[in-house]
Write a protein that holds these residues in place. Structure first.
Motif, PDB file in Angstrom:
ATOM      1  N   ILE A  55      72.872  72.374  39.864  1.00 12.90           N
ATOM      2  CA  ILE A  55      74.097  72.444  40.607  1.00 12.90           C
ATOM      3  C   ILE A  55      73.761  73.363  41.764  1.00 12.90           C
ATOM      4  O   ILE A  55      73.535  74.554  41.314  1.00 12.90           O
ATOM      5  N   PRO A  56      73.932  72.938  42.868  1.00 14.05           N
ATOM      6  CA  PRO A  56      73.681  74.171  44.029  1.00 14.05           C
ATOM      7  C   PRO A  56      74.530  75.122  43.721  1.00 14.05           C
ATOM      8  O   PRO A  56      75.762  74.877  43.672  1.00 14.05           O
ATOM      9  N   ALA A  57      73.828  76.327  44.045  1.00 15.35           N
ATOM     10  CA  ALA A  57      74.830  77.621  43.915  1.00 15.35           C
ATOM     11  C   ALA A  57      75.589  77.856  45.096  1.00 15.35           C
ATOM     12  O   ALA A  57      76.809  78.234  44.794  1.00 15.35           O
ATOM     13  N   ASN A  58      75.507  77.250  46.121  1.00  9.35           N
ATOM     14  CA  ASN A  58      76.457  77.386  47.398  1.00  9.35           C
ATOM     15  C   ASN A  58      77.647  76.741  47.300  1.00  9.35           C
ATOM     16  O   ASN A  58      78.559  77.070  47.630  1.00  9.35           O
ATOM     17  N   LEU A  59      77.719  75.598  46.116  1.00  6.95           N
ATOM     18  CA  LEU A  59      78.762  75.105  45.750  1.00  6.95           C
ATOM     19  C   LEU A  59      80.108  75.812  45.025  1.00  6.95           C
ATOM     20  O   LEU A  59      81.206  75.655  45.128  1.00  6.95           O
ATOM     21  N   LEU A  60      79.708  76.928  44.369  1.00  9.55           N
ATOM     22  CA  LEU A  60      80.011  77.634  43.394  1.00  9.55           C
ATOM     23  C   LEU A  60      80.480  79.156  44.087  1.00  9.55           C
ATOM     24  O   LEU A  60      80.984  80.122  43.573  1.00  9.55           O
ATOM     25  N   GLN A  61      79.998  79.188  45.279  1.00  9.32           N
ATOM     26  CA  GLN A  61      80.155  80.474  45.901  1.00  9.32           C
ATOM     27  C   GLN A  61      81.899  80.454  46.293  1.00  9.32           C
ATOM     28  O   GLN A  61      82.580  79.582  46.465  1.00  9.32           O
ATOM     29  N   SER A  62      82.564  81.929  46.358  1.00  9.23           N
ATOM     30  CA  SER A  62      83.799  82.051  46.615  1.00  9.23           C
ATOM     31  C   SER A  62      84.053  81.556  47.864  1.00  9.23           C
ATOM     32  O   SER A  62      83.242  81.551  48.834  1.00  9.23           O
ATOM     33  N   ASN A  63      85.454  81.104  47.976  1.00  9.82           N
ATOM     34  CA  ASN A  63      85.590  80.644  49.346  1.00  9.82           C
ATOM     35  C   ASN A  63      85.887  81.493  50.420  1.00  9.82           C
ATOM     36  O   ASN A  63      86.001  82.808  49.989  1.00  9.82           O
ATOM     37  N   ALA A  64      85.752  81.260  51.523  1.00  7.00           N
ATOM     38  CA  ALA A  64      85.919  82.478  52.683  1.00  7.00           C
ATOM     39  C   ALA A  64      87.365  82.871  52.687  1.00  7.00           C
ATOM     40  O   ALA A  64      87.447  83.969  52.938  1.00  7.00           O
ATOM     41  N   SER A  65      88.368  82.339  52.418  1.00  3.23           N
ATOM     42  CA  SER A  65      89.570  82.591  52.573  1.00  3.23           C
ATOM     43  C   SER A  65      90.560  81.638  51.597  1.00  3.23           C
ATOM     44  O   SER A  65      90.092  80.553  51.282  1.00  3.23           O
ATOM     45  N   GLY A  66      91.699  82.074  51.424  1.00  8.73           N
ATOM     46  CA  GLY A  66      92.731  81.106  50.701  1.00  8.73           C
ATOM     47  C   GLY A  66      92.465  81.147  48.911  1.00  8.73           C
ATOM     48  O   GLY A  66      91.932  82.529  48.458  1.00  8.73           O
ATOM     49  N   ASN A  67      92.387  80.245  48.394  1.00  5.31           N
ATOM     50  CA  ASN A  67      92.288  80.123  46.979  1.00  5.31           C
ATOM     51  C   ASN A  67      90.648  80.385  46.557  1.00  5.31           C
ATOM     52  O   ASN A  67      89.846  79.943  47.268  1.00  5.31           O
ATOM     53  N   TYR A  74      88.698  85.549  37.458  1.00  8.51           N
ATOM     54  CA  TYR A  74      89.138  84.193  37.879  1.00  8.51           C
ATOM     55  C   TYR A  74      88.479  83.652  39.083  1.00  8.51           C
ATOM     56  O   TYR A  74      89.074  83.125  39.864  1.00  8.51           O
ATOM     57  N   SER A  75      87.223  83.945  39.366  1.00  8.24           N
ATOM     58  CA  SER A  75      86.487  83.777  40.603  1.00  8.24           C
ATOM     59  C   SER A  75      86.322  82.155  40.454  1.00  8.24           C
ATOM     60  O   SER A  75      86.401  81.661  39.349  1.00  8.24           O
ATOM     61  N   LYS A  76      85.779  81.687  41.449  1.00  8.29           N
ATOM     62  CA  LYS A  76      85.328  80.075  41.618  1.00  8.29           C
ATOM     63  C   LYS A  76      84.246  79.696  40.691  1.00  8.29           C
ATOM     64  O   LYS A  76      84.426  78.830  39.738  1.00  8.29           O
ATOM     65  N   ALA A  77      83.205  80.551  40.614  1.00  5.01           N
ATOM     66  CA  ALA A  77      81.903  80.456  39.542  1.00  5.01           C
ATOM     67  C   ALA A  77      82.741  80.439  38.036  1.00  5.01           C
ATOM     68  O   ALA A  77      82.401  79.547  37.235  1.00  5.01           O
ATOM     69  N   ASN A  78      83.362  81.426  37.665  1.00  2.00           N
ATOM     70  CA  ASN A  78      83.556  81.759  36.465  1.00  2.00           C
ATOM     71  C   ASN A  78      84.811  80.696  35.990  1.00  2.00           C
ATOM     72  O   ASN A  78      84.548  80.284  34.996  1.00  2.00           O
ATOM     73  N   VAL A  79      85.717  80.239  36.839  1.00  2.00           N
ATOM     74  CA  VAL A  79      86.537  79.205  36.356  1.00  2.00           C
ATOM     75  C   VAL A  79      85.860  78.044  36.241  1.00  2.00           C
ATOM     76  O   VAL A  79      86.017  77.174  35.282  1.00  2.00           O
ATOM     77  N   PHE A  80      84.856  77.790  36.979  1.00  2.00           N
ATOM     78  CA  PHE A  80      84.130  76.421  37.030  1.00  2.00           C
ATOM     79  C   PHE A  80      83.400  76.484  35.500  1.00  2.00           C
ATOM     80  O   PHE A  80      83.433  75.065  34.763  1.00  2.00           O
ATOM     81  N   LEU A 136      79.436  66.470  41.536  1.00  2.00           N
ATOM     82  CA  LEU A 136      78.862  65.319  40.694  1.00  2.00           C
ATOM     83  C   LEU A 136      77.764  64.478  41.305  1.00  2.00           C
ATOM     84  O   LEU A 136      76.812  64.071  40.954  1.00  2.00           O
ATOM     85  N   GLU A 137      77.815  64.258  42.652  1.00  2.00           N
ATOM     86  CA  GLU A 137      77.038  63.442  43.517  1.00  2.00           C
ATOM     87  C   GLU A 137      75.601  64.325  43.648  1.00  2.00           C
ATOM     88  O   GLU A 137      74.491  63.742  43.315  1.00  2.00           O
ATOM     89  N   GLN A 138      75.749  65.464  43.417  1.00  2.00           N
ATOM     90  CA  GLN A 138      74.241  66.444  43.393  1.00  2.00           C
ATOM     91  C   GLN A 138      73.646  66.165  42.217  1.00  2.00           C
ATOM     92  O   GLN A 138      72.403  66.107  41.956  1.00  2.00           O
ATOM     93  N   THR A 139      74.311  66.146  40.855  1.00  2.00           N
ATOM     94  CA  THR A 139      73.795  65.898  39.572  1.00  2.00           C
ATOM     95  C   THR A 139      73.236  64.586  39.454  1.00  2.00           C
ATOM     96  O   THR A 139      72.004  64.416  39.008  1.00  2.00           O
ATOM     97  N   ALA A 140      73.764  63.500  40.091  1.00  2.00           N
ATOM     98  CA  ALA A 140      73.437  62.195  40.269  1.00  2.00           C
ATOM     99  C   ALA A 140      72.087  62.228  40.979  1.00  2.00           C
ATOM    100  O   ALA A 140      71.213  61.667  40.568  1.00  2.00           O
ATOM    101  N   LYS A 141      71.841  62.859  42.040  1.00  2.00           N
ATOM    102  CA  LYS A 141      70.516  62.894  42.898  1.00  2.00           C
ATOM    103  C   LYS A 141      69.609  63.542  42.134  1.00  2.00           C
ATOM    104  O   LYS A 141      68.418  63.156  42.295  1.00  2.00           O
ATOM    105  N   ALA A 388      79.541  67.267  33.417  1.00  2.00           N
ATOM    106  CA  ALA A 388      78.717  67.979  32.110  1.00  2.00           C
ATOM    107  C   ALA A 388      77.835  66.787  31.556  1.00  2.00           C
ATOM    108  O   ALA A 388      76.591  67.110  31.217  1.00  2.00           O
ATOM    109  N   TYR A 389      78.340  65.520  31.658  1.00  2.00           N
ATOM    110  CA  TYR A 389      77.709  64.371  31.216  1.00  2.00           C
ATOM    111  C   TYR A 389      76.199  64.306  31.880  1.00  2.00           C
ATOM    112  O   TYR A 389      74.996  64.191  31.471  1.00  2.00           O
ATOM    113  N   ASN A 390      76.348  64.337  33.162  1.00  2.00           N
ATOM    114  CA  ASN A 390      75.035  64.022  34.000  1.00  2.00           C
ATOM    115  C   ASN A 390      74.194  65.429  33.746  1.00  2.00           C
ATOM    116  O   ASN A 390      72.916  65.311  33.730  1.00  2.00           O
ATOM    117  N   CYS A 391      74.724  66.704  33.630  1.00  2.00           N
ATOM    118  CA  CYS A 391      73.868  67.802  33.119  1.00  2.00           C
ATOM    119  C   CYS A 391      73.081  67.619  31.984  1.00  2.00           C
ATOM    120  O   CYS A 391      71.779  68.204  31.912  1.00  2.00           O
TER     121      CYS A 391
END
Length: 495
Positions: A55-67, A74-80, A136-141, A388-391
């Motif tokens: 899974i690309p690490a950039n997808l799990l980086q915290s958002n620049a703003s907002g949620n 409860y950061s983005k990576a931890n919740v994922f 999901l698309e990245q895991t398929a690739k 999870a299945y693709n991983c």
């Protein structure tokens, strides 16, 4: 029997004695330290060590703003990863994920979050569906890259099928995915449909679409045409035997292999050419456009070719246990010198693997009955199951490459069991890179060590041995039944 003079003994019951097994009492500090060490082995960070490379690490980086923009428990990576571990957990509940988040905090000396699941459930809703789709698309690739060669003439075979799932009976879920019309209100559960495309060799899920009970698999498949690449082979069951779809796949440079349905087989006297015994080149003419029944416009229908040259192969089944004795395969693989009838029949026989892929998802991973209460979270839960299945499939491909065995021989359930038991030792902060490579090699070996037994001629009666529990079915809503029970109880008291 006298007990005087005996040491370190305690009476068990009259006439007998046993030696005291009580250990030396431990202080509260010692107990807490042991509990903390145990919890540290149960965090979700080790799952990230195992599956994070897919899974690309950039997808799990915290958002620049907002949620999910703040760096907290409860950061983005931890919740994922907590959601990911919840999917793989035998329990599957939110409390299990919260316990792992508590362990994660305890190990790092942070403030332990509350045992309530409210904050975690709120954080899950903030995960963007678009981010999960991209993951999901990245895991398929990744699976496509790991599958270096394909077993059928070095061509990728994409097998397609549909399945159903159920979810909690909430008003929002019922509106999106209504229950069966044969069930009374309050007596059934919302049911949805999924049409999914899998790579036959790696077992990876390439794409999917979700519908309700009114959704046919063909429209859901047509929305996934972008999944197919030129020179792919489409493999499906009778539901996908359609003039429109075979023609559309041919335009995309994709060959089709499906069993004959909704048409009578062509006899040898009316074929274009006889290629062999039960192997014919045939001509299909474009059917008339049915305006009332077709979802395809007349303009699009008339753009289809007026006829298709196809290949019809008759397959006779002599093996016991099969429900049919013979059937016909329709395919656009016309070159009999390159693709023999026996090879094509064998390829269609492998179509059953897609049923095993769905079994891995619905039975082994418990996706058959979802848990979330809203349609938005149901979609995210499905995405997490597929990620999870693709991983897991990626781990299986890596283990197959290391052991030089076909990935088809590696057990999906055995891989999950290995993950659960090896997970505690995968911590990059505790082991060196050399030890980590050695442990990873041992992990892959443990996955591939016991291959799945192949029993091609096995057959079993289609019967259920285990008896169902003798409970009556619910015939009215639960609230109505409770009200009736209260009335019966009141009447009994008055009597």
């Amino acid at each position: 029997m006298s007990v005087s003079g005996m040491k370190n003994t305690t009476p068990y019951f009259d006439g007998f004695l046993i030696h005291t097994l009580r250990r030396k009492s431990r202080s509260t500090q010692q107990k807490m330290a042991e509990e903390r060490d145990w919890l540290a082995k149960k965090t979700f960070q080790q799952i990230g060590e195992l599956c994070g490379k897919f899974i690309p690490a950039n997808l799990l980086q915290s958002n620049a703003s907002g949620n999910l923009s703040r760096n907290r428990i409860y950061s983005k990576a931890n919740v994922f990863w907590a959601f990911f571990s919840q999917i793989l957990s035998p329990d599957g509940g939110c409390k299990e994920a919260v316990k792992k988040l508590q362990a994660y905090s305890s190990e790092r000396g942070l403030k332990t979050p509350s045992s309530s699941t409210a904050s975690y459930c709120t954080a899950r809703t903030k995960l963007e569906l678009a981010m999960l789709n991209e993951t999901l698309e990245q895991t398929a690739k990744n699976l496509d890259r790991m599958a270096e060669t394909y077993s059928f003439h070095d061509r990728r075979v994409v097998v397609v099928d549909g399945t159903g799932f159920s979810m909690p009976d909430t008003e929002a879920n019922q509106k999106e995915w209504p229950q069966s019309a044969s069930q009374k209100p309050g007596c059934g559960f919302p049911t949805g449909r999924i049409c999914a495309c899998f790579c036959l060799d790696s077992g990876g899920l390439l794409s999917h679409r979700i519908g309700n009970k009114k959704s046919h698999e063909l429209p859901l498949l047509r929305d996934q045409h972008s999944t197919f690449k030129q020179d792919d082979i489409f493999l499906g069951d009778k539901a996908f035997c359609s003039y429109y779809d075979i023609a559309k796949f041919k335009e995309l440079g994709v060959d089709s292999v499906v069993p004959l349905a909704r048409r009578k087989p062509i006899s040898g006297a009316h074929c274009v050419k006889k290629l062999g015994d039960g192997d014919l080149l045939i001509r299909w003419t474009r059917p008339y456009h049915q305006k009332k029944r077709s979802v395809i416009s007349r303009e699009e229908w008339e753009q289809l070719p007026k006829e298709l040259i196809l290949r019809q192969i008759k397959v006779t089944v002599a093996q016991p246990g099969f429900r049919v004795e013979e059937y016909y395969i329709i395919t656009t693989l016309l070159d009999e010198s390159l693709y023999s009838a026996v090879e094509i029949a064998g390829l269609y026989f492998r179509r059953w693997d897609v049923e095993l892929f769905f079994r891995d998802l619905k039975t082994t991973m418990n996706m058959d009955i979802l848990r979330c209460q809203t349609p938005e979270m149901i979609r995210k839960e499905i995405q997490m199951y597929f990620i999870a299945y693709n991983c897991i499939r990626c781990l299986m491909c890596a283990a197959a490459t290391e052991a030089n065995v076909p990935v088809r021989l590696i057990s999906f359930k055995g891989t999950i069991q290995a993950m659960r038991n090896w997970e505690p030792i995968f911590d990059s902060t505790q082991i060196s890179k050399t030890d980590r490579r050695r442990i990873l090699a041992d992990f892959y070996e443990s996955i591939a060590r016991v291959p799945i037994s192949q029993r091609p001629d096995r057959f079993e009666p289609r019967r259920v041995k285990r008896r169902p529990k003798p409970f009556p079915l619910m015939t009215s809503a639960r609230e109505v039944m409770k009200e009736n029970l209260n009335k019966e109880k009141s009447v009994a008291k008055q009597v």
